[in-house]
Write a protein that holds these residues in place. Structure first.
Motif, PDB file in Angstrom:
ATOM      1  N   ALA A 192       5.509  20.293 -21.671  1.00 28.68           N
ATOM      2  CA  ALA A 192       4.868  19.099 -22.241  1.00 28.68           C
ATOM      3  C   ALA A 192       3.359  19.157 -22.030  1.00 28.68           C
ATOM      4  O   ALA A 192       2.580  18.764 -22.909  1.00 28.68           O
TER       5      ALA A 192
ATOM      6  N   PRO B 290       8.266  23.543 -26.443  1.00 29.84           N
ATOM      7  CA  PRO B 290       7.893  22.155 -26.166  1.00 29.84           C
ATOM      8  C   PRO B 290       8.171  21.271 -27.373  1.00 29.84           C
ATOM      9  O   PRO B 290       8.285  21.760 -28.507  1.00 29.84           O
ATOM     10  N   GLU B 291       8.296  19.982 -27.136  1.00 26.64           N
ATOM     11  CA  GLU B 291       8.410  19.027 -28.237  1.00 26.64           C
ATOM     12  C   GLU B 291       7.003  18.724 -28.736  1.00 26.64           C
ATOM     13  O   GLU B 291       6.196  18.133 -28.021  1.00 26.64           O
ATOM     14  N   THR B 292       6.711  19.132 -29.968  1.00 21.78           N
ATOM     15  CA  THR B 292       5.362  18.988 -30.499  1.00 21.78           C
ATOM     16  C   THR B 292       5.393  19.077 -32.009  1.00 21.78           C
ATOM     17  O   THR B 292       6.340  19.641 -32.588  1.00 21.78           O
ATOM     18  N   ASP B 293       4.370  18.518 -32.646  1.00 23.14           N
ATOM     19  CA  ASP B 293       4.250  18.645 -34.095  1.00 23.14           C
ATOM     20  C   ASP B 293       3.389  19.843 -34.485  1.00 23.14           C
ATOM     21  O   ASP B 293       3.160  20.091 -35.671  1.00 23.14           O
TER      22      ASP B 293
ATOM     23  N   ALA C 118       1.878  21.428 -24.599  1.00 24.45           N
ATOM     24  CA  ALA C 118       1.762  20.764 -25.901  1.00 24.45           C
ATOM     25  C   ALA C 118       0.562  19.825 -25.924  1.00 24.45           C
ATOM     26  O   ALA C 118      -0.175  19.764 -26.916  1.00 24.45           O
ATOM     27  N   TRP C 119       0.343  19.081 -24.842  1.00 25.68           N
ATOM     28  CA  TRP C 119      -0.815  18.173 -24.753  1.00 25.68           C
ATOM     29  C   TRP C 119      -2.112  18.974 -24.853  1.00 25.68           C
ATOM     30  O   TRP C 119      -3.030  18.617 -25.594  1.00 25.68           O
TER      31      TRP C 119
ATOM     32  N   HIS D  46      -2.913  20.235 -28.340  1.00 26.41           N
ATOM     33  CA  HIS D  46      -3.516  19.191 -29.174  1.00 26.41           C
ATOM     34  C   HIS D  46      -4.997  19.043 -28.844  1.00 26.41           C
ATOM     35  O   HIS D  46      -5.832  18.880 -29.753  1.00 26.41           O
TER      36      HIS D  46
END
Length: 306
Positions: A269, A291-294, A272-273, A276
């Motif tokens: 996570a 990771p959970e990400t767009d 991913a942050w 961004h």
């Protein structure tokens, strides 16, 4: 404080009397007693909390070449001042008022009408009085500030599992990343050792970040190309010069305006942050989950070519 700086914030009559009514005094616009809340400060007790800042700003502007004719496009908008403040407060968490004042002044002076600016910033909650700084800057005194984000490379952020860090195939992966046109920034999880446990949130957050950085240095020991960096300036330099680097997260997470959103207990996570923050074009996860990400992301097996 010089008399000129002091008079910049005085009533026009006071300035006129002090200067003997000069023949062609500059036009000015001003922002007075503009109070915002922000997280700023070098001391530990100033982290994780906001405080009130009061801005007083005067801008000397070039006189319009022709009649203004009530046309807003011919004058320097007051929004230029307030938006400069908001932009710099949102861009990065800062330790010093002096740095904030410099950046606000530079951004204001990027406007074509602005010739000189006086910036006063005060902290209203740090003592019985107002503690602050005052600066004066002239157009061309420092490097121009772009009104929009400068063109920067969009990196590939590569998260390495501990198995990937220890694998012989790591060298081949670095060879591939080094040959790419896109810059690569490596991130890691915790080392294969227990993370010390504290009973308070802030110490635990610091311990978690330092534990991640220990693993970053273990990765750096595998190959000289894995240079550990912790600041945005170092990251930008590395990307511009095609250098592979390993992210040490403490400074960027703790200084970020939205740093509280970064989950340092979950390395994926956090990756991913960070991606961004860096406007990454892609995330690669080597030897681990995604990771959970767009942001576009791919999982690679150890030894699998990107």
């Amino acid at each position: 404080m010089s008399s000129e700086t002091r008079l910049a914030f005085e009533h026009p009559e006071a300035r006129s009397e002090a200067h003997g009514q000069p023949a062609a005094p500059p036009d000015r616009i001003s922002l007075r007693d503009h109070v915002v809340e922000a997280e700023i400060g070098a001391f530990q007790q100033e982290r994780g909390t906001t405080q009130r800042l009061r801005f007083n700003i005067v801008v000397e502007v070039a006189a319009p070449e022709g009649p203004v004719a009530d046309d807003v496009d011919k004058i320097l908008s007051y929004d230029t001042i307030t938006e400069s403040i908001a932009f710099e407060l949102a861009a990065e968490r800062l330790n010093l008022l002096e740095t904030l004042a410099e950046r606000v002044a530079d951004r204001i002076l990027a406007a074509p009408q602005a010739q000189r600016t006086f910036v006063r910033i005060e902290k209203l909650d740090r003592g019985p009085g107002a503690l602050g700084v005052e600066i004066v800057r002239t157009r061309g005194q420092s490097a121009p500030v772009a009104m929009s984000g400068a063109e920067m490379p969009h990196p590939v952020v590569v998260h390495l599992s501990n198995a990937a860090i220890a694998a012989p195939e790591l060298i081949g992966l670095l060879d591939t990343l080094e040959a790419w046109k896109a810059p690569a920034i490596l991130t890691v999880g915790y080392a294969d050792q227990p993370v010390p446990v504290a009973n308070r949130d802030m110490p635990q957050r610091r311990i978690d970040l330092l534990s991640l950085e220990i693993n970053a240095w273990l990765l750096a020991a595998r190959d000289r190309r894995c240079v550990v960096v912790g600041t945005r300036t170092e990251l930008d330099w590395a990307m511009k010069h095609g250098q592979i680097c390993v992210w040490a997260p403490s400074k960027i997470v703790l200084d970020a305006v939205d740093g509280h959103d970064a989950d340092v207990t979950d390395p994926l996570a956090l990756t991913a942050w960070f991606a961004h923050q860096m406007q990454a074009q892609e995330i690669l996860s080597v030897g681990g989950a995604l990771p959970e990400t767009d942001i576009p992301a791919r999982a690679l097996g150890i030894g699998e070519a990107p």
